[in-house]
Structures are given as structure tokens and as C-alpha cells.
Design a protein around this motif. Structure first.
Motif, PDB file in Angstrom:
ATOM      1  N   GLY A 167       0.827  -1.203   0.000  1.00 25.26           N
ATOM      2  CA  GLY A 167       0.000   0.000   0.000  1.00 25.26           C
ATOM      3  C   GLY A 167       0.864   1.256   0.000  1.00 25.26           C
ATOM      4  N   ARG A 168       1.935   1.236   0.833  1.00 25.87           N
ATOM      5  CA  ARG A 168       2.835   2.408   0.922  1.00 25.87           C
ATOM      6  C   ARG A 168       3.556   2.614  -0.405  1.00 25.87           C
ATOM      7  NH1 ARG A 168       5.693   0.599   5.673  1.00 25.87           N
ATOM      8  NH2 ARG A 168       7.556   1.238   4.582  1.00 25.87           N
ATOM      9  N   LEU A 169       3.970   1.507  -1.008  1.00 25.65           N
ATOM     10  CA  LEU A 169       4.677   1.567  -2.296  1.00 25.65           C
ATOM     11  C   LEU A 169       3.771   2.186  -3.368  1.00 25.65           C
ATOM     12  CD1 LEU A 169       7.155   0.650  -4.024  1.00 25.65           C
ATOM     13  CD2 LEU A 169       5.969  -1.512  -4.369  1.00 25.65           C
ATOM     14  N   LEU A 170       2.516   1.701  -3.418  1.00 29.60           N
ATOM     15  CA  LEU A 170       1.579   2.231  -4.416  1.00 29.60           C
ATOM     16  C   LEU A 170       1.243   3.693  -4.133  1.00 29.60           C
ATOM     17  CD1 LEU A 170      -0.825  -0.797  -4.956  1.00 29.60           C
ATOM     18  CD2 LEU A 170       0.974   0.027  -6.476  1.00 29.60           C
ATOM     19  N   ALA A 171       1.067   4.017  -2.838  1.00 34.62           N
ATOM     20  CA  ALA A 171       0.751   5.401  -2.474  1.00 34.62           C
ATOM     21  C   ALA A 171       1.876   6.331  -2.925  1.00 34.62           C
ATOM     22  CB  ALA A 171       0.534   5.510  -0.965  1.00 34.62           C
ATOM     23  N   GLU A 172       3.118   5.880  -2.758  1.00 28.42           N
ATOM     24  CA  GLU A 172       4.291   6.667  -3.145  1.00 28.42           C
ATOM     25  C   GLU A 172       4.306   6.871  -4.660  1.00 28.42           C
ATOM     26  OE1 GLU A 172       6.065   8.020  -0.770  1.00 28.42           O
ATOM     27  OE2 GLU A 172       7.193   9.076  -2.334  1.00 28.42           O
ATOM     28  N   MET A 173       3.989   5.798  -5.395  1.00 29.12           N
ATOM     29  CA  MET A 173       3.978   5.906  -6.860  1.00 29.12           C
ATOM     30  C   MET A 173       2.867   6.841  -7.334  1.00 29.12           C
ATOM     31  SD  MET A 173       4.826   2.092  -8.227  1.00 29.12           S
ATOM     32  CE  MET A 173       4.739   2.582  -9.946  1.00 29.12           C
ATOM     33  N   LEU A 174       1.691   6.722  -6.700  1.00 28.64           N
ATOM     34  CA  LEU A 174       0.558   7.578  -7.093  1.00 28.64           C
ATOM     35  C   LEU A 174       0.900   9.045  -6.841  1.00 28.64           C
ATOM     36  CD1 LEU A 174      -2.360   5.396  -5.674  1.00 28.64           C
ATOM     37  CD2 LEU A 174      -1.807   5.752  -8.089  1.00 28.64           C
ATOM     38  N   ASP A 186      12.035  -4.938 -10.978  1.00 26.86           N
ATOM     39  CA  ASP A 186      12.627  -5.758  -9.905  1.00 26.86           C
ATOM     40  C   ASP A 186      11.856  -5.601  -8.596  1.00 26.86           C
ATOM     41  OD1 ASP A 186      14.458  -6.605 -11.677  1.00 26.86           O
ATOM     42  OD2 ASP A 186      16.149  -5.465 -10.870  1.00 26.86           O
ATOM     43  N   ILE A 187      11.425  -4.366  -8.308  1.00 24.17           N
ATOM     44  CA  ILE A 187      10.668  -4.126  -7.075  1.00 24.17           C
ATOM     45  C   ILE A 187       9.369  -4.914  -7.128  1.00 24.17           C
ATOM     46  CG2 ILE A 187       9.367  -2.389  -5.757  1.00 24.17           C
ATOM     47  CD1 ILE A 187      11.509  -0.350  -6.564  1.00 24.17           C
ATOM     48  N   PHE A 188       8.703  -4.860  -8.267  1.00 24.93           N
ATOM     49  CA  PHE A 188       7.413  -5.555  -8.378  1.00 24.93           C
ATOM     50  C   PHE A 188       7.560  -7.064  -8.406  1.00 24.93           C
ATOM     51  CE2 PHE A 188       5.745  -1.378  -9.199  1.00 24.93           C
ATOM     52  CZ  PHE A 188       4.592  -1.447  -8.452  1.00 24.93           C
ATOM     53  N   GLU A 189       8.734  -7.535  -8.757  1.00 23.22           N
ATOM     54  CA  GLU A 189       9.008  -8.969  -8.703  1.00 23.22           C
ATOM     55  C   GLU A 189       8.796  -9.474  -7.262  1.00 23.22           C
ATOM     56  OE1 GLU A 189       9.549 -10.349 -11.639  1.00 23.22           O
ATOM     57  OE2 GLU A 189       9.975 -12.321 -10.833  1.00 23.22           O
ATOM     58  N   TYR A 190       9.262  -8.704  -6.281  1.00 22.39           N
ATOM     59  CA  TYR A 190       9.078  -9.076  -4.861  1.00 22.39           C
ATOM     60  C   TYR A 190       7.602  -9.013  -4.478  1.00 22.39           C
ATOM     61  CZ  TYR A 190      14.098  -8.905  -4.014  1.00 22.39           C
ATOM     62  OH  TYR A 190      15.446  -9.156  -4.034  1.00 22.39           O
ATOM     63  N   VAL A 191       6.952  -7.953  -4.936  1.00 23.04           N
ATOM     64  CA  VAL A 191       5.529  -7.775  -4.605  1.00 23.04           C
ATOM     65  C   VAL A 191       4.727  -8.965  -5.134  1.00 23.04           C
ATOM     66  CG1 VAL A 191       3.478  -6.337  -5.010  1.00 23.04           C
ATOM     67  CG2 VAL A 191       5.686  -5.247  -4.565  1.00 23.04           C
ATOM     68  N   LYS A 211     -22.301   0.645  -3.837  1.00 22.25           N
ATOM     69  CA  LYS A 211     -21.764   0.596  -2.477  1.00 22.25           C
ATOM     70  C   LYS A 211     -20.710  -0.504  -2.347  1.00 22.25           C
ATOM     71  CE  LYS A 211     -25.820   0.340  -0.699  1.00 22.25           C
ATOM     72  NZ  LYS A 211     -27.101   0.309  -0.821  1.00 22.25           N
ATOM     73  N   VAL A 212     -20.831  -1.542  -3.216  1.00 19.48           N
ATOM     74  CA  VAL A 212     -19.903  -2.673  -3.120  1.00 19.48           C
ATOM     75  C   VAL A 212     -18.588  -2.306  -3.796  1.00 19.48           C
ATOM     76  CG1 VAL A 212     -19.592  -5.139  -3.549  1.00 19.48           C
ATOM     77  CG2 VAL A 212     -21.893  -4.188  -3.341  1.00 19.48           C
ATOM     78  N   LYS A 213     -17.518  -2.339  -3.029  1.00 19.63           N
ATOM     79  CA  LYS A 213     -16.223  -1.971  -3.600  1.00 19.63           C
ATOM     80  C   LYS A 213     -15.207  -3.068  -3.338  1.00 19.63           C
ATOM     81  CE  LYS A 213     -16.831   2.165  -5.298  1.00 19.63           C
ATOM     82  NZ  LYS A 213     -16.623   2.412  -6.714  1.00 19.63           N
ATOM     83  N   GLY A 214     -14.490  -3.447  -4.379  1.00 18.36           N
ATOM     84  CA  GLY A 214     -13.397  -4.390  -4.191  1.00 18.36           C
ATOM     85  C   GLY A 214     -12.201  -3.651  -3.633  1.00 18.36           C
ATOM     86  N   VAL A 215     -11.328  -4.385  -2.956  1.00 15.43           N
ATOM     87  CA  VAL A 215     -10.158  -3.711  -2.395  1.00 15.43           C
ATOM     88  C   VAL A 215      -8.861  -4.201  -3.043  1.00 15.43           C
ATOM     89  CG1 VAL A 215     -11.120  -3.095  -0.159  1.00 15.43           C
ATOM     90  CG2 VAL A 215     -10.156  -5.376  -0.481  1.00 15.43           C
ATOM     91  N   GLY A 216      -8.973  -5.129  -3.995  1.00 11.29           N
ATOM     92  CA  GLY A 216      -7.781  -5.657  -4.631  1.00 11.29           C
ATOM     93  C   GLY A 216      -7.216  -4.691  -5.645  1.00 11.29           C
ATOM     94  N   PHE A 217      -6.169  -5.136  -6.343  1.00  7.39           N
ATOM     95  CA  PHE A 217      -5.640  -4.257  -7.375  1.00  7.39           C
ATOM     96  C   PHE A 217      -6.138  -4.753  -8.720  1.00  7.39           C
ATOM     97  CE2 PHE A 217      -1.978  -6.633  -9.071  1.00  7.39           C
ATOM     98  CZ  PHE A 217      -1.777  -5.996 -10.283  1.00  7.39           C
ATOM     99  N   GLY A 218      -6.779  -3.889  -9.461  1.00  9.97           N
ATOM    100  CA  GLY A 218      -7.431  -4.299 -10.696  1.00  9.97           C
ATOM    101  C   GLY A 218      -6.636  -3.922 -11.924  1.00  9.97           C
ATOM    102  N   ALA A 219      -7.126  -4.382 -13.073  1.00 12.09           N
ATOM    103  CA  ALA A 219      -6.357  -4.237 -14.296  1.00 12.09           C
ATOM    104  C   ALA A 219      -6.931  -3.182 -15.225  1.00 12.09           C
ATOM    105  CB  ALA A 219      -6.305  -5.576 -15.008  1.00 12.09           C
ATOM    106  N   GLU A 220      -7.844  -2.375 -14.692  1.00 13.14           N
ATOM    107  CA  GLU A 220      -8.498  -1.399 -15.558  1.00 13.14           C
ATOM    108  C   GLU A 220      -7.473  -0.489 -16.228  1.00 13.14           C
ATOM    109  OE1 GLU A 220     -12.145   1.711 -15.116  1.00 13.14           O
ATOM    110  OE2 GLU A 220     -10.395   1.936 -13.878  1.00 13.14           O
TER     111      GLU A 220
END
Ligand SMILES: [Fe+2]
Ligand SMILES: [Fe+2]
Length: 225
Positions: free
Chosen positions: A29-36, A91-96, A152-161
Motif C-alpha cells: 500500500g505504501r509503495l503504491l501510495a508513493e507511486m501515485l 525488480d521491485i514488483f518482482e518481490y511484490v 456501495k460494493v467496492k473491491g479492495v484488490g488491485f485491478g487491471a483497468e
């Protein structure tokens, strides 16, 4: 959500395993927040107090992760092929992704264990529960990314949109081949005694067995492009 759910578990070993997943998800989450932040992409993050941290929410999240990781592996596989990102980022995402492979492996083993423990381990009952889990997850993912977006229904995963927009010439077939191949590669790192998510790889292999499947590009080429 995973961290809070872990705190509710009585079994110390399960609590420890889930707490570790919580730490890893927090780091993702922190990694994605930093990228965003870095790329100036505004995203609505749900307030922590509104998060559902129940077992039901964790199970929904688990099935969503099974779907997200399968397609995520495929997308990153394609991204690596066309060198979409600089290698340091890949490489970073390889770990993720390796951690995600561990999460889905943990999830399918945990849920099978829990069902057996609660006397719902019969094959037919497990198959039905798994099918229901995937249906719920697909519904949530579709609702999350539906154009109206007001549900109201929201997924919390990471999607491919939107991810496909980056891969001009990719066909459904080559995308699915990437998903299956990369899924096998990441899951090969897991202990051989553990069960693995099987539903999506099996469906994908079946589709790829049809010679005519998915020869068309994922994204139709636009005349202005
Ligand atoms: Fe994650
Ligand atoms: Fe995960």
C-alpha cells in the motif's frame, strides 16, 4: 484489513502468518501510495475506520486476490517482455508479486483447513463454496470497475483497468498465455506440499486448448492512434 483481521484469530500460528501478510500488504500500500503521489494520480483511499475486517471480508479479499494476482502476473509478464518499465522498477514488483503468490497460496490452504475444521470439508461442499467465493469476487470486481462506479460494493484488490491500453498488439491468447506461464513461475516457488489456486489456471488452460481462442487484439486499434 488483513492486520486487523489477524488480531481476531485465536490460533497463534495463524495469527502470526496473517500478521505477516498484513505487514506485506501495508508495505504494498505504501509503495503504491508513493507511486501515485510521484506521478500525481488522484485515488480515493477508503478511511481505515470504514474498513470491514471480518472473516467474510477477508474471504472476499482472498478470492479477489486469486483473480487479481493471476491477471496481474500476466500483465507484469507482458510489461517485462516489452520492457515497459525500467528494470529497477520491474525488480521491485518482482518481490511484490512473489509475496502475492504466497498470499493466494496461504489463502487457499487456510480456507481448505478452516472448512475441514468446521466439518465442511467434503469435496462437493468445498467445490460449491469455492465457486460461490469466485462468483462473489467477480461481482465485486465488475461492480468496482463498472462505468457507473456508484455502487456501495467496492473491491479492495488491485485491478487491471486501463492496463491493456499499454499493450497495443496484444491478443487475448498471448495475454492468457502470459497469465498461465507467469502464474506457474511464481507458484513454483511455493512449498510443493501446499495446494494452489486452481480455478483460473484451469479455465485459462481450457480456453488456450481451443485453437481459435483469443486471436484478436485485446485493444482494438483506434483510427486516430
Ligand atoms: Fe498486496
Ligand atoms: Fe496480497
Amino acid at each position: 484489513m488483513v492486520t486487523r483481521f489477524a488480531e481476531t484469530l485465536a490460533d497463534p500460528l495463524m495469527r502470526e502468518a496473517l500478521a505477516m501478510q498484513g505487514i506485506e500488504e501495508t508495505r504494498h500500500g505504501r509503495l503504491l501510495a508513493e507511486m501515485l503521489k510521484r506521478y500525481g494520480i488522484p485515488v480515493d483511499v477508503p478511511a481505515q475506520e470504514t474498513l470491514d475486517c471480518s472473516e467474510r471480508a477477508f474471504i472476499d479479499f482472498g478470492y479477489e486476490e486469486c483473480i487479481d494476482s493471476f491477471f496481474g502476473f500476466g500483465i507484469f509478464g507482458l510489461a517485462r517482455q516489452i520492457q515497459l518499465f525500467v528494470p529497477t522498477l520491474t525488480d521491485i514488483f518482482e518481490y511484490v508479486l512473489l509475496e502475492e503468490a504466497r498470499h493466494v497460496t496461504f489463502f487457499v490452504n487456510w480456507i481448505a483447513y478452516e472448512r475441514i475444521r468446521r466439518g465442511r470439508g467434503a469435496m462437493a461442499v468445498q467445490a460449491l463454496s469455492t465457486a460461490l467465493g469466485y462468483v462473489r469476487a467477480v461481482k465485486r470486481i465488475v461492480t468496482t470497475f463498472a462505468p457507473s462506479g456508484g455502487s456501495k460494493v467496492k473491491g479492495v484488490g488491485f485491478g487491471a483497468e486501463g492496463a491493456f491500453k499499454m499493450f497495443g498488439g496484444v491478443t487475448w491468447r498471448s495475454f492468457l498465455q502470459s497469465c498461465v506461464g507467469e502464474n506457474d513461475r511464481y507458484l513454483a516457488a511455493m512449498d510443493a506440499q501446499l495446494i494452489r489456486p486452481r480455478v483460473l489456471p484451469a479455465i485459462a488452460r481450457m480456453a488456450l486448448g481451443l485453437p481459435s481462442f483469443g486471436r484478436r487484439p485485446v485493444v482494438a486499434s483506434s483510427p486516430s492512434a
